[in-house]
Design an enzyme around this catalytic site. Structure first.
Site, PDB file in Angstrom:
ATOM      1  N   GLU A  60      36.492  -0.157  16.547  1.00 53.97           N
ATOM      2  CA  GLU A  60      35.960  -1.088  17.546  1.00 53.97           C
ATOM      3  C   GLU A  60      36.018  -0.495  18.953  1.00 53.97           C
ATOM      4  O   GLU A  60      35.131  -0.744  19.778  1.00 53.97           O
ATOM      5  CB  GLU A  60      36.723  -2.412  17.486  1.00 53.97           C
ATOM      6  CG  GLU A  60      36.392  -3.258  16.260  1.00 53.97           C
ATOM      7  CD  GLU A  60      37.025  -2.757  14.967  1.00 53.97           C
ATOM      8  OE1 GLU A  60      37.893  -1.861  15.037  1.00 53.97           O
ATOM      9  OE2 GLU A  60      36.648  -3.251  13.893  1.00 53.97           O
ATOM     10  N   HIS A 129      41.067 -13.911  10.244  1.00 47.27           N
ATOM     11  CA  HIS A 129      39.622 -14.173  10.173  1.00 47.27           C
ATOM     12  C   HIS A 129      39.343 -15.569  10.716  1.00 47.27           C
ATOM     13  O   HIS A 129      38.439 -16.251  10.259  1.00 47.27           O
ATOM     14  CB  HIS A 129      39.098 -14.047   8.740  1.00 47.27           C
ATOM     15  CG  HIS A 129      39.261 -12.682   8.150  1.00 47.27           C
ATOM     16  ND1 HIS A 129      40.441 -12.238   7.628  1.00 47.27           N
ATOM     17  CD2 HIS A 129      38.385 -11.647   8.019  1.00 47.27           C
ATOM     18  CE1 HIS A 129      40.289 -10.996   7.182  1.00 47.27           C
ATOM     19  NE2 HIS A 129      39.054 -10.617   7.414  1.00 47.27           N
TER      20      HIS A 129
HETATM   21  C1  LIG Z   1      40.040  -3.396  12.861  1.00 47.11           C
HETATM   22  C2  LIG Z   1      39.207  -3.959  11.755  1.00 47.11           C
HETATM   23  N1  LIG Z   1      37.871  -3.903  11.851  1.00 47.11           N
HETATM   24  C3  LIG Z   1      37.097  -4.420  10.883  1.00 47.11           C
HETATM   25  C4  LIG Z   1      37.649  -5.016   9.793  1.00 47.11           C
HETATM   26  C5  LIG Z   1      36.772  -5.612   8.701  1.00 47.11           C
HETATM   27  N2  LIG Z   1      36.903  -4.796   7.494  1.00 47.11           N
HETATM   28  C6  LIG Z   1      37.751  -5.152   6.516  1.00 47.11           C
HETATM   29  S1  LIG Z   1      37.815  -4.018   5.313  1.00 47.11           S
HETATM   30  C7  LIG Z   1      36.669  -3.050   6.065  1.00 47.11           C
HETATM   31  C8  LIG Z   1      36.264  -1.754   5.431  1.00 47.11           C
HETATM   32  C9  LIG Z   1      37.431  -0.897   5.094  1.00 47.11           C
HETATM   33  O1  LIG Z   1      37.019   0.227   4.416  1.00 47.11           O
HETATM   34  P1  LIG Z   1      38.032   1.319   3.907  1.00 47.11           P
HETATM   35  O2  LIG Z   1      38.983   1.680   4.981  1.00 47.11           O
HETATM   36  O3  LIG Z   1      37.251   2.391   3.310  1.00 47.11           O
HETATM   37  O4  LIG Z   1      38.895   0.559   2.791  1.00 47.11           O
HETATM   38  P2  LIG Z   1      38.396  -0.054   1.405  1.00 47.11           P
HETATM   39  O5  LIG Z   1      38.110  -1.497   1.679  1.00 47.11           O
HETATM   40  O6  LIG Z   1      37.206   0.690   0.967  1.00 47.11           O
HETATM   41  O7  LIG Z   1      39.553   0.082   0.489  1.00 47.11           O
HETATM   42  C10 LIG Z   1      36.242  -3.630   7.257  1.00 47.11           C
HETATM   43  C11 LIG Z   1      35.222  -3.068   8.138  1.00 47.11           C
HETATM   44  C12 LIG Z   1      39.046  -5.074   9.743  1.00 47.11           C
HETATM   45  N3  LIG Z   1      39.692  -5.649   8.729  1.00 47.11           N
HETATM   46  N4  LIG Z   1      39.803  -4.545  10.730  1.00 47.11           N
END
Ligand SMILES: Cc1ncc(C[n+]2csc(CCOP(=O)(O)OP(=O)(O)O)c2C)c(N)n1
Ligand SMILES: [Mg+2]
Lengths: 324, 370
Positions: A60, A129
């Site tokens: 972000e 959330h």
């Molecule tokens: C700081 C932040 N930004 C956005 C989100 C929303 N979000 C939750 S999971 C995710 C993707 C995460 O991807 P990854 O790190 O590859 O983990 P995976 O879910 O694939 O295990 C996002 C964008 C969040 N939880 N925290």
């Protein structure tokens, strides 16, 4: 006239402005092919290409820093932060940079960008959330803060926000996103920033609310009316700069005010509204101003309906204030 | 980084299990029969739980699930390779870590239902648990935040001259977060005994790894911070175990922090809130089913005579029965007490929370309680 929910109305606003102005670009996590986790940017990448609607890495601070750079060059970026709970990695860019660019450069540089972000509870999102961090941005000099309550306002306010020459934090109440459809004109129209709207008229108590809690305030006002209490319900629409004239004019008639918001009570925006009413309408007050808000705890999961200031908690406040 | 097929993605990545089910003798970590069977059982149980939780969410009985379908070997292989004294700083997909370290299934289900016995007292979404007694941290949603904390925790253990390694789990998306870069940098500077466990499952919600980074691997990112980085086949539980055990041994021996990238694949949507059909080709998912980590271990164990179809059936049936009982138990429990909402904000409640708690208890109840 087409009927749209808030998600569709916001999507339409982005389309209208992106067609009008090639300098408008949308960026954020999952805004491209997916169209955002709430689908507000759906189809924008198809229509405007990847250079104008693009997915970013998961950072972000990066999203805001890059958007600021683009705005400095003269674009009109509309970054999306997936949930306002995740805006804090960008807080430094927003507070130290975005809010202060115009001032610190003596007006030489400006950052006309709009940070769109879903806000508030009511979707069983627990701690991360559901939060309502608006006062944490209002407290920073140099940011405008908007929070629409319905599809029509959402479109008109987003168009005004993108055209505004100052940075805008645009909070979208996710509990309302798909709650109801309303008439939304096609094409271009704007709703000026800084103008509240009286959505129900009454002479006994002024009720100030915004976003999703407006509907709870209206439901409580409806029930209060059956007890002979008539409320003036104000939908702020723009939180900052505040339409203080609208509030004061109402309080001068009612002598009573109840402010409703989801965010915790202490140092919430309600505190500022009450302080301003004390300063500007003290001699008209017939009862102590009241805040009906979330509790001063992190946002809970299972008990979220006991946390939120829903109609069942607003109604007693209206009755007590009216009978004070 | 291209995830179109497991064969191309994993072409140059260290693997132990071969296509015919045999283990490469040069890299086989030589786990004993008991551990191999425990891993198999844990993976089968994890999948059963995952699949059932998705159904419960579809039925509206729980609010949410974020699962580990396809990533069982990465998660369980890593945890099994830790020593008992090592600590885990989880992401949100590692519920199998709780179960591996002995959390009763019923307690995990209490968290899924957010009931009165939920260790986090119904305050967070499902799959956001805590298990200090098992040396497992508290899950939060903001991506990446646990990474720096794992570094500080390891530094603190070293300060107290205690032999502890920390393992931070995170996804490919999280490698873009500030905390990933800061965590690696601090760990590099202070030689912290931390293992950074990147579950590279190809996707961060709808964003493919290719759009997350221009690096050719996430392991490469260690170089810039002076942190040793290695990759392994994350769908090969033996390769994961071997790579992580080596990393843990090195960290414990004072060789400094270790970055391990396990290449795996998120077979399901991001969570029950996601519809991956919008952004992901079915072909890709079909291709990755060929590399299913459970099928690969099964083949190996069958070859070694350590596992049979009958045994799997019996085990699955007992998992189902245990799960059914755990669900029924958790579902009928009451929600957390109203006043519990005001606990744990501080060690003691200040006046304003006493006032607010009293106001809540004296006021009307919400019409749509859970
Ligand atoms: C700081 C932040 N930004 C956005 C989100 C929303 N979000 C939750 S999971 C995710 C993707 C995460 O991807 P990854 O790190 O590859 O983990 P995976 O879910 O694939 O295990 C996002 C964008 C969040 N939880 N925290
Ligand atoms: Mg991922």
């Amino acid at each position: 006239m087409p009927q749209m929910n808030m998600v569709q109305a916001l999507n339409d606003a982005l389309r209208v402005e992106m067609r009008r102005n090639r300098d408008v670009v949308v960026l954020g996590e999952d805004v491209g092919k997916l169209g955002g986790v709430f689908r507000v940017t759906q189809g924008l990448q198809d229509e405007f290409g990847e250079s104008r609607c693009f997915d970013t890495p998961l950072a972000e601070g990066g999203i805001l820093g890059v958007a600021i750079g683009m705005a400095l060059y003269g674009l009109r970026p509309v970054p999306e932060i997936q949930f306002s709970d995740f805006i804090f990695p960008a807080y430094d860019q927003i507070v130290s940079e975005l809010a202060k660019y115009r001032y610190r450069s003596g007006g030489e540089y400006t950052c006309p960008l709009v940070v769109r972000t879903p806000v508030g509870g009511g979707i069983r999102g627990g701690h991360y959330h559901s939060q309502s961090p608006e006062s944490q941005f209002i407290h920073v000099a140099g940011l405008k803060v908007v929070c629409p309550s319905n599809p029509y306002d959402a479109k008109g306010l987003l168009l005004s926000s993108i055209r505004d020459d100052d940075p805008v934090l645009f909070f979208e109440p996710k509990r309302v996103y798909r709650a109801a459809r309303a008439d939304v004109p096609e094409g271009d129209y704007t709703i000026p920033l800084g103008e509240a709207k009286v959505v129900r008229e009454g002479q006994h108590v002024t009720v100030v609310a915004w976003g999703a809690m407006l509907y709870e305030a209206l439901a409580a006002a409806e029930q209060a009316a059956t007890q002979g209490i008539e409320c003036d319900v104000i939908d702020l629409r723009t939180l900052w700069p505040l339409d203080i004239d609208c509030i004061v004019a109402s309080v001068e008639r009612t002598g009573r005010i109840v402010v409703v918001h989801e965010a915790p009570k202490s140092c919430g925006f309600g505190s500022e509204i009450v302080a301003l009413v004390n300063e500007k309408a003290f001699l008209h007050l017939e009862a102590p101003p009241v805040r009906v808000t979330g509790w001063d705890t992190p946002f809970p999961y299972t008990l979220e309906n006991e946390y939120l200031p829903l109609a069942h908690r607003i109604l007693p406040a209206l009755v007590e204030t009216a009978r004070y | 980084m291209d995830f179109q097929t497991p064969e191309t993605t994993l072409a140059n990545v260290p693997t132990v299990l071969r296509a015919d089910g045999s283990a490469d003798p040069a890299t086989d970590p030589g786990l004993d029969a008991q551990l191999l069977r425990e891993l198999m059982r844990a993976m089968v149980r994890t999948r059963i739980v995952d699949e059932r939780l998705v159904l419960l969410q579809r039925q509206g009985r729980i609010g949410f699930h974020i699962g580990s379908l396809g990533e069982e070997a990465t998660i369980l292989g890593s945890i099994a390779a830790l020593r008992p004294q090592d600590w885990i700083f989880p992401c949100y997909r590692e519920f199998s870590a709780l179960l591996w370290r002995g959390l009763p299934l019923g307690t995990y289900l209490d968290n899924m239902f957010g009931n009165e016995d939920d260790p986090v007292r119904g305050r967070q979404m499902p799959d956001h648990w805590t298990a200090r007694a098992l040396r497992i941290g508290s899950v939060s949603s903001p991506i990446g935040t646990q990474i720096t904390q794992a570094v500080g925790f390891a530094m603190a253990a070293r300060h107290k001259a205690e032999d502890v390694v920390t393992m931070a789990f995170f996804g490919d998306g999280a490698t873009s977060s500030n905390d990933f870069h800061t965590g690696l940098n601090f760990a590099g500077v202070y030689r912290a005994p931390t293992v950074f466990l990147c579950r590279n499952n190809g996707w961060a919600i709808s964003v493919p790894t290719a759009k997350q980074t221009a690096s050719t691997s996430f392991a490469d990112k260690g170089v810039a911070y002076g942190v040793r980085g290695v990759q392994c086949d994350g769908n090969d539980v033996l390769a994961v175990w071997r790579t992580v055990r080596d990393a843990v041994s090195r960290a414990a021996a004072g060789e400094g922090p270790q970055l391990v990238e396990c290449i795996t694949y998120r077979l399901s949507g991001h969570s029950t809130s996601d519809d991956p059909k919008v952004y992901r080709a079915d072909d890709e998912v079909t291709a990755w089913r060929r590399a299913d980590p459970i099928a690969r271990l099964r083949r190996h164990l069958e070859l070694k005579g350590l596992w049979t179809e009958d045994e799997e059936k019996a085990w699955a049936a007992s998992c189902e029965a245990e799960l059914k009982a755990a669900i029924e138990g958790a579902e009928k429990k009451a929600p957390p007490a109203l006043s519990s909402m005001f606990d744990d904000v501080f060690a003691e409640r200040p006046w304003h929370l006493e006032e607010q708690c009293a106001a809540l208890l004296a006021g009307p109840r919400a019409p749509r309680g859970h």
